[in-house]
Design an enzyme around this catalytic site. Structure first.
Site, PDB file in Angstrom:
ATOM      1  N   LYS A 139       0.867  -1.197   0.000  1.00  0.00           N
ATOM      2  CA  LYS A 139       0.000   0.000   0.000  1.00  0.00           C
ATOM      3  C   LYS A 139       0.898   1.240   0.000  1.00  0.00           C
ATOM      4  O   LYS A 139       1.101   1.915   1.010  1.00  0.00           O
ATOM      5  CB  LYS A 139      -0.952  -0.022   1.200  1.00  0.00           C
ATOM      6  CG  LYS A 139      -2.171   0.868   0.976  1.00  0.00           C
ATOM      7  CD  LYS A 139      -3.317   0.517   1.889  1.00  0.00           C
ATOM      8  CE  LYS A 139      -4.426   1.554   1.882  1.00  0.00           C
ATOM      9  NZ  LYS A 139      -5.118   1.739   0.622  1.00  0.00           N
ATOM     10  N   GLU A 160      -7.909  -5.247 -10.003  1.00  0.00           N
ATOM     11  CA  GLU A 160      -8.737  -4.639  -8.947  1.00  0.00           C
ATOM     12  C   GLU A 160      -9.234  -3.299  -9.463  1.00  0.00           C
ATOM     13  O   GLU A 160      -9.035  -2.955 -10.629  1.00  0.00           O
ATOM     14  CB  GLU A 160      -7.926  -4.491  -7.661  1.00  0.00           C
ATOM     15  CG  GLU A 160      -6.642  -3.711  -7.821  1.00  0.00           C
ATOM     16  CD  GLU A 160      -5.794  -3.670  -6.544  1.00  0.00           C
ATOM     17  OE1 GLU A 160      -6.352  -3.830  -5.446  1.00  0.00           O
ATOM     18  OE2 GLU A 160      -4.579  -3.455  -6.666  1.00  0.00           O
TER      19      GLU A 160
END
Ligand SMILES: Cc1ncc(COP(=O)(O)O)c(C=O)c1O
Length: 295
Positions: A149, A181
């Site tokens: 992340k 995604e």
């Protein structure tokens, strides 16, 4: 003005000063988390802190705090931003490698920069519950470690902007003919009664919401499959969902300007959405805040 946490202090957000030599600013040499809270209680905080630890380890940045210290600091932030007008807050937390003369290689002695700030989470609008959202597909132009992340989000920004310019709320990213995604979400499809989502590889963020939604679907008795999801399967999906900590579980009812199935949020989404709201309220009633600092 909301209160931020910055390198050991709480101060108004607009009083935070970040150096132009901060490596987060210069190189995107930093990682982040977005942690939801409802009515003053964090939701899935442990899972977010575990992922933060994982992201920091992946970029070889020693964590400035342990789990208890993170909790204390984030609790302090929630308490200082408590406001009945905005009971639900998302905490944005960023850790950079710190301030040093500009050079790509890691600096020797440097203190990480830690910033945490809040913004309101609004409940899912009734129109979204009734009508769902529009999404578009877009090429996945991100780097090879999307499981970290990291704040280096330029490709995500460009994909989301392309979606916005087409009147959609999210871009579903495609790599080699397969879904990875969303620009800021994980993707799910319901195909012949099976809840399908791409597996956790280096091209997918291990979403905290994704993991909960998989559990909720299993508990509700749906077969669940983490497998490659071909772009062509989206066109015949009964339902498509996007998940994230602040947008929860969103039903996609238009994809690339075509309706998804009958163009309305589907029955499996209805059930998972309700189960998600239940999980939130359970966490709210069972969670206990740390006592205020100094006690
Ligand atoms: C690229 C990407 N994938 C997935 C997610 C969803 O992750 P989570 O459910 O942990 O918020 C996000 C959230 O911001 C994201 O940016």
């Amino acid at each position: 003005m909301s209160i931020a946490y910055f390198n050991g202090e709480y101060l108004p957000l607009d009083a935070v000063r970040i150096s132009p030599l901060d490596r987060g600013f210069l190189f995107g040499d930093s990682v982040y988390e977005v942690i939801p809270s409802y009515g003053g209680h964090f939701f899935l905080l442990d899972q977010h802190l575990q992922r933060l630890t994982r992201s920091l380890a992946a970029i070889r940045l020693p964590s400035p705090y342990g789990p208890t210290q993170w909790r204390e600091r984030l609790d302090g932030l929630l308490q200082r931003n408590a406001d009945p007008a905005t009971p639900d807050l998302g905490i944005y937390l960023q850790v950079t490698r710190g301030v040093a003369p500009r050079d790509h290689a890691f600096p020797g002695e440097v203190r990480p920069t830690v910033l945490a700030m809040v913004s309101p989470i609004r409940p899912l609008p009734a129109t979204t519950r009734r009508q769902g959202i529009a999404a578009v597909t877009a090429p996945d132009q991100r780097w090879a470690r999307c499981d970290i992340k990291a704040t280096t989000l330029l490709a995500n920004v460009l994909a989301r902007q392309a979606a916005t310019e087409q009147g959609a709320q999210e871009a579903i990213l495609l790599r080699d003919g397969h879904v990875t995604e969303g620009a800021a979400s994980n993707a799910f499809a319901v195909l012949e009664g099976v809840v399908v989502t791409p597996p956790l590889t280096a091209t997918v963020l291990p979403g905290v919401t994704r993991s909960l939604v998989l559990d909720l679907a299993r508990n509700a008795g749906y077969p669940v499959c983490e497998r490659d999801l071909a772009a062509s399967e989206l066109q015949r999906a009964d339902e498509i969902w996007l998940t994230s900590s602040t947008r929860e579980v969103l039903p996609v009812t238009r994809l690339d300007d075509h309706p998804v199935a009958d163009g309305r949020p589907g029955p499996v989404w209805q059930q998972i959405h309700a189960a998600y709201q239940h999980a939130k309220s359970e966490a709210h009633t069972s969670a206990s805040m740390l006592p205020p600092e100094g006690m």
